[in-house]
Motif scaffolding. Structure first.
Motif, PDB file in Angstrom:
ATOM      1  N   ASN A 138       0.880  -1.139   0.015  1.00 49.05           N
ATOM      2  CA  ASN A 138       0.037   0.107   0.021  1.00 49.05           C
ATOM      3  C   ASN A 138       0.935   1.269   0.089  1.00 49.05           C
ATOM      4  O   ASN A 138       1.826   1.395   0.860  1.00 49.05           O
ATOM      5  CB  ASN A 138      -0.843  -0.036   1.105  1.00 49.05           C
ATOM      6  CG  ASN A 138      -1.748   1.232   1.214  1.00 49.05           C
ATOM      7  OD1 ASN A 138      -1.373   2.325   1.952  1.00 49.05           O
ATOM      8  ND2 ASN A 138      -3.195   0.988   0.747  1.00 49.05           N
ATOM      9  N   GLN A 139       0.484   2.190  -0.644  1.00 50.03           N
ATOM     10  CA  GLN A 139       1.351   3.449  -0.816  1.00 50.03           C
ATOM     11  C   GLN A 139       0.305   4.767  -0.342  1.00 50.03           C
ATOM     12  O   GLN A 139      -0.708   4.902  -1.320  1.00 50.03           O
ATOM     13  CB  GLN A 139       1.913   3.739  -2.245  1.00 50.03           C
ATOM     14  CG  GLN A 139       2.840   5.103  -2.076  1.00 50.03           C
ATOM     15  CD  GLN A 139       3.447   5.163  -3.412  1.00 50.03           C
ATOM     16  OE1 GLN A 139       2.889   5.017  -4.499  1.00 50.03           O
ATOM     17  NE2 GLN A 139       4.912   5.635  -3.363  1.00 50.03           N
ATOM     18  N   PRO A 140       0.681   5.057   0.770  1.00 53.72           N
ATOM     19  CA  PRO A 140      -0.405   5.999   1.398  1.00 53.72           C
ATOM     20  C   PRO A 140      -0.442   7.618   0.842  1.00 53.72           C
ATOM     21  O   PRO A 140      -0.031   8.535   1.566  1.00 53.72           O
ATOM     22  CB  PRO A 140      -0.191   6.143   3.056  1.00 53.72           C
ATOM     23  CG  PRO A 140       1.354   5.599   2.899  1.00 53.72           C
ATOM     24  CD  PRO A 140       1.545   4.753   1.642  1.00 53.72           C
ATOM     25  N   ASN A 141      -0.489   7.714  -0.597  1.00 51.49           N
ATOM     26  CA  ASN A 141      -0.541   9.112  -1.051  1.00 51.49           C
ATOM     27  C   ASN A 141      -1.665   9.336  -1.814  1.00 51.49           C
ATOM     28  O   ASN A 141      -1.715  10.008  -2.850  1.00 51.49           O
ATOM     29  CB  ASN A 141       0.859   9.018  -1.825  1.00 51.49           C
ATOM     30  CG  ASN A 141       0.816   8.155  -3.160  1.00 51.49           C
ATOM     31  OD1 ASN A 141       0.007   7.257  -3.218  1.00 51.49           O
ATOM     32  ND2 ASN A 141       1.894   8.412  -3.762  1.00 51.49           N
ATOM     33  N   ASN A 168       0.790  10.830  11.737  1.00 49.96           N
ATOM     34  CA  ASN A 168       1.454   9.885  10.880  1.00 49.96           C
ATOM     35  C   ASN A 168       0.545   8.561  10.840  1.00 49.96           C
ATOM     36  O   ASN A 168       1.045   7.594   9.973  1.00 49.96           O
ATOM     37  CB  ASN A 168       2.641   9.793  11.267  1.00 49.96           C
ATOM     38  CG  ASN A 168       3.588   9.423   9.998  1.00 49.96           C
ATOM     39  OD1 ASN A 168       3.425  10.021   9.014  1.00 49.96           O
ATOM     40  ND2 ASN A 168       4.843   8.446  10.065  1.00 49.96           N
ATOM     41  N   GLU A 169      -0.649   8.399  11.331  1.00 52.69           N
ATOM     42  CA  GLU A 169      -1.499   7.206  11.220  1.00 52.69           C
ATOM     43  C   GLU A 169      -1.908   7.040   9.821  1.00 52.69           C
ATOM     44  O   GLU A 169      -2.433   7.899   9.168  1.00 52.69           O
ATOM     45  CB  GLU A 169      -2.580   7.381  12.295  1.00 52.69           C
ATOM     46  CG  GLU A 169      -3.554   6.208  12.327  1.00 52.69           C
ATOM     47  CD  GLU A 169      -4.551   6.224  13.396  1.00 52.69           C
ATOM     48  OE1 GLU A 169      -5.485   5.325  13.730  1.00 52.69           O
ATOM     49  OE2 GLU A 169      -4.721   7.588  14.062  1.00 52.69           O
ATOM     50  N   LEU A 170      -1.956   5.882   9.526  1.00 51.82           N
ATOM     51  CA  LEU A 170      -2.535   5.465   8.359  1.00 51.82           C
ATOM     52  C   LEU A 170      -4.117   5.580   8.329  1.00 51.82           C
ATOM     53  O   LEU A 170      -4.581   4.909   9.289  1.00 51.82           O
ATOM     54  CB  LEU A 170      -2.235   3.810   7.815  1.00 51.82           C
ATOM     55  CG  LEU A 170      -0.884   3.672   6.994  1.00 51.82           C
ATOM     56  CD1 LEU A 170      -0.693   2.026   6.982  1.00 51.82           C
ATOM     57  CD2 LEU A 170      -0.756   4.273   5.818  1.00 51.82           C
ATOM     58  N   LYS A 171      -4.745   6.178   7.322  1.00 52.97           N
ATOM     59  CA  LYS A 171      -6.060   6.354   7.084  1.00 52.97           C
ATOM     60  C   LYS A 171      -6.787   6.131   5.675  1.00 52.97           C
ATOM     61  O   LYS A 171      -5.909   6.189   5.067  1.00 52.97           O
ATOM     62  CB  LYS A 171      -6.575   7.664   7.912  1.00 52.97           C
ATOM     63  CG  LYS A 171      -6.280   7.835   9.402  1.00 52.97           C
ATOM     64  CD  LYS A 171      -7.121   8.993   9.859  1.00 52.97           C
ATOM     65  CE  LYS A 171      -6.904   9.248  11.238  1.00 52.97           C
ATOM     66  NZ  LYS A 171      -7.514  10.558  11.788  1.00 52.97           N
ATOM     67  N   GLY A 172      -7.917   5.941   5.502  1.00 53.08           N
ATOM     68  CA  GLY A 172      -8.471   5.880   4.225  1.00 53.08           C
ATOM     69  C   GLY A 172      -9.272   4.706   4.073  1.00 53.08           C
ATOM     70  O   GLY A 172      -9.515   3.487   4.851  1.00 53.08           O
ATOM     71  N   GLU A 201       0.068  -6.236   8.076  1.00 53.94           N
ATOM     72  CA  GLU A 201       1.234  -5.649   8.087  1.00 53.94           C
ATOM     73  C   GLU A 201       1.380  -4.797   6.764  1.00 53.94           C
ATOM     74  O   GLU A 201       1.666  -5.391   5.687  1.00 53.94           O
ATOM     75  CB  GLU A 201       2.347  -6.770   8.247  1.00 53.94           C
ATOM     76  CG  GLU A 201       3.931  -6.117   8.323  1.00 53.94           C
ATOM     77  CD  GLU A 201       4.810  -7.339   8.491  1.00 53.94           C
ATOM     78  OE1 GLU A 201       5.471  -7.623   7.261  1.00 53.94           O
ATOM     79  OE2 GLU A 201       5.330  -7.954   9.227  1.00 53.94           O
ATOM     80  N   TRP A 202       1.207  -3.522   6.954  1.00 55.47           N
ATOM     81  CA  TRP A 202       1.211  -2.683   5.729  1.00 55.47           C
ATOM     82  C   TRP A 202       2.754  -2.510   5.105  1.00 55.47           C
ATOM     83  O   TRP A 202       3.737  -2.163   6.071  1.00 55.47           O
ATOM     84  CB  TRP A 202       0.720  -1.340   6.291  1.00 55.47           C
ATOM     85  CG  TRP A 202      -0.674  -1.319   6.677  1.00 55.47           C
ATOM     86  CD1 TRP A 202      -1.403  -1.368   7.764  1.00 55.47           C
ATOM     87  CD2 TRP A 202      -2.044  -1.741   5.616  1.00 55.47           C
ATOM     88  NE1 TRP A 202      -2.701  -1.591   7.740  1.00 55.47           N
ATOM     89  CE2 TRP A 202      -3.039  -1.617   6.421  1.00 55.47           C
ATOM     90  CE3 TRP A 202      -1.947  -1.865   4.362  1.00 55.47           C
ATOM     91  CZ2 TRP A 202      -4.223  -1.833   6.090  1.00 55.47           C
ATOM     92  CZ3 TRP A 202      -3.350  -2.040   3.955  1.00 55.47           C
ATOM     93  CH2 TRP A 202      -4.646  -2.081   4.592  1.00 55.47           C
ATOM     94  N   ALA A 203       2.806  -2.801   3.802  1.00 53.63           N
ATOM     95  CA  ALA A 203       4.255  -2.371   3.151  1.00 53.63           C
ATOM     96  C   ALA A 203       4.109  -1.216   2.282  1.00 53.63           C
ATOM     97  O   ALA A 203       3.404  -1.315   1.318  1.00 53.63           O
ATOM     98  CB  ALA A 203       4.532  -3.645   2.255  1.00 53.63           C
ATOM     99  N   ASP A 204       4.798  -0.271   2.853  1.00 55.02           N
ATOM    100  CA  ASP A 204       4.743   1.235   2.159  1.00 55.02           C
ATOM    101  C   ASP A 204       5.720   0.845   0.649  1.00 55.02           C
ATOM    102  O   ASP A 204       6.930   0.975   0.875  1.00 55.02           O
ATOM    103  CB  ASP A 204       5.067   2.287   2.823  1.00 55.02           C
ATOM    104  CG  ASP A 204       4.935   3.818   2.249  1.00 55.02           C
ATOM    105  OD1 ASP A 204       5.012   3.705   0.780  1.00 55.02           O
ATOM    106  OD2 ASP A 204       4.944   4.730   2.699  1.00 55.02           O
TER     107      ASP A 204
END
Length: 276
Positions: free
Chosen positions: A37-40, A52-56, A74-77
């Protein structure tokens, strides 16, 4: 994908729940799934600037699916262009990051689709009166992420709606992601931009009087969770978990929390086809 395959894909799904027993042994042993996952890409995935928490939506849905399966995430950026190689080499177990289920990707991946999307033209709010119709974009410079299918889709739309009518072609500018396209739009370096239709309402709410959409989405596509072709057991487990979330109402609750009810699917789709 034929109807036999679609039926086979859900052969082990029950109407009420999914158990961890349906997961591949490596996942059960680890007790977790590694997810690219790329959080952008808000509101699908992003990091809260304050915490800085992952959301969406993808994050909430991914966590709900994993909970249904009895495992942790386990999220992998990972950069978008590296997601498929990371999956096929075993660095991650699946991709859940606003990825379109495109026919050309199905040579490598199987998708469990979870929402509808489409490419959407938009302009700066200050220039909205210049573009009453999508064809007013003919001959203009339009920015969009080069890592997506948008450049090809925009070029095809231009050929059919601009060049075929004797109008100048759209000048497609590939950018370093959607955020870069928006920055170039604000700077006046491009006349318009393209993003997924699911992201525009969020942006317009976040930045009032900054953007204006032009017409309806000019493509229709499903977003899917991507799995390696060989990983049919994990794919089917996720399809079952999604079915359970739809039936329980949690799927709708997640989409409603982001104002994206219109993007929901009416059932389980694998590689773009309804599973019977």
């Amino acid at each position: 994908m034929n109807k036999y395959f679609a039926t086979l894909a859900l052969a082990c799904i029950t109407a009420t729940s999914v158990s961890a027993a349906e997961l591949p042994e490596r996942i059960k042993s680890a007790g977790k799934v590694a997810v690219a996952n790329q959080p952008n890409y808000p509101p699908m995935e992003y990091k809260d600037p304050a915490t800085n928490e992952l959301k969406g939506l993808d994050i909430d849905l991914g966590l709900a699916l994993a909970k249904q399966l009895g495992v942790k995430v386990e999220w992998a950026d990972i950069g978008f262009e590296q997601m498929i190689p990371s999956l096929t080499t075993g660095r991650v177990d699946l991709i859940h990051s606003g990825m379109s289920d495109l026919p050309k990707r199905r040579d490598t991946l199987d998708f469990v689709d979870y929402m509808k999307s489409g490419a959407q033209f938009y302009v700066s709010f200050a220039r909205r009166d210049e573009f009453k119709a999508q064809t007013d974009l003919c001959g203009k410079t339009i920015g969009m992420s080069r890592r997506t299918s948008f450049p090809d889709e925009t070029a095809k739309w231009s050929a059919a709606n601009c060049e075929a009518a004797g109008k100048p072609a759209i000048k497609v500018v590939g950018t370093e992601g959607s955020a870069d396209a928006r920055a170039q739009l604000k700077q006046g370096r491009v006349d318009a931009a393209v993003q997924g239709s699911e992201t525009i309402p969020y942006l317009m709410n976040l930045e009032k009087d900054t953007y204006a959409v032009i017409g309806e989405p000019f493509t229709a596509v499903y977003q899917g969770i991507g799995f390696a072709k060989k990983d049919t057991e994990l794919r089917d487990a996720y399809a079952g978990a999604l079915k359970a979330l739809i039936e329980s109402g949690e799927y709708k609750k997640i989409f409603a929390s982001f104002g994206l009810e219109a993007a929901m699917l009416d059932g389980i789709y694998i590689n773009g086809e309804a599973a019977k």
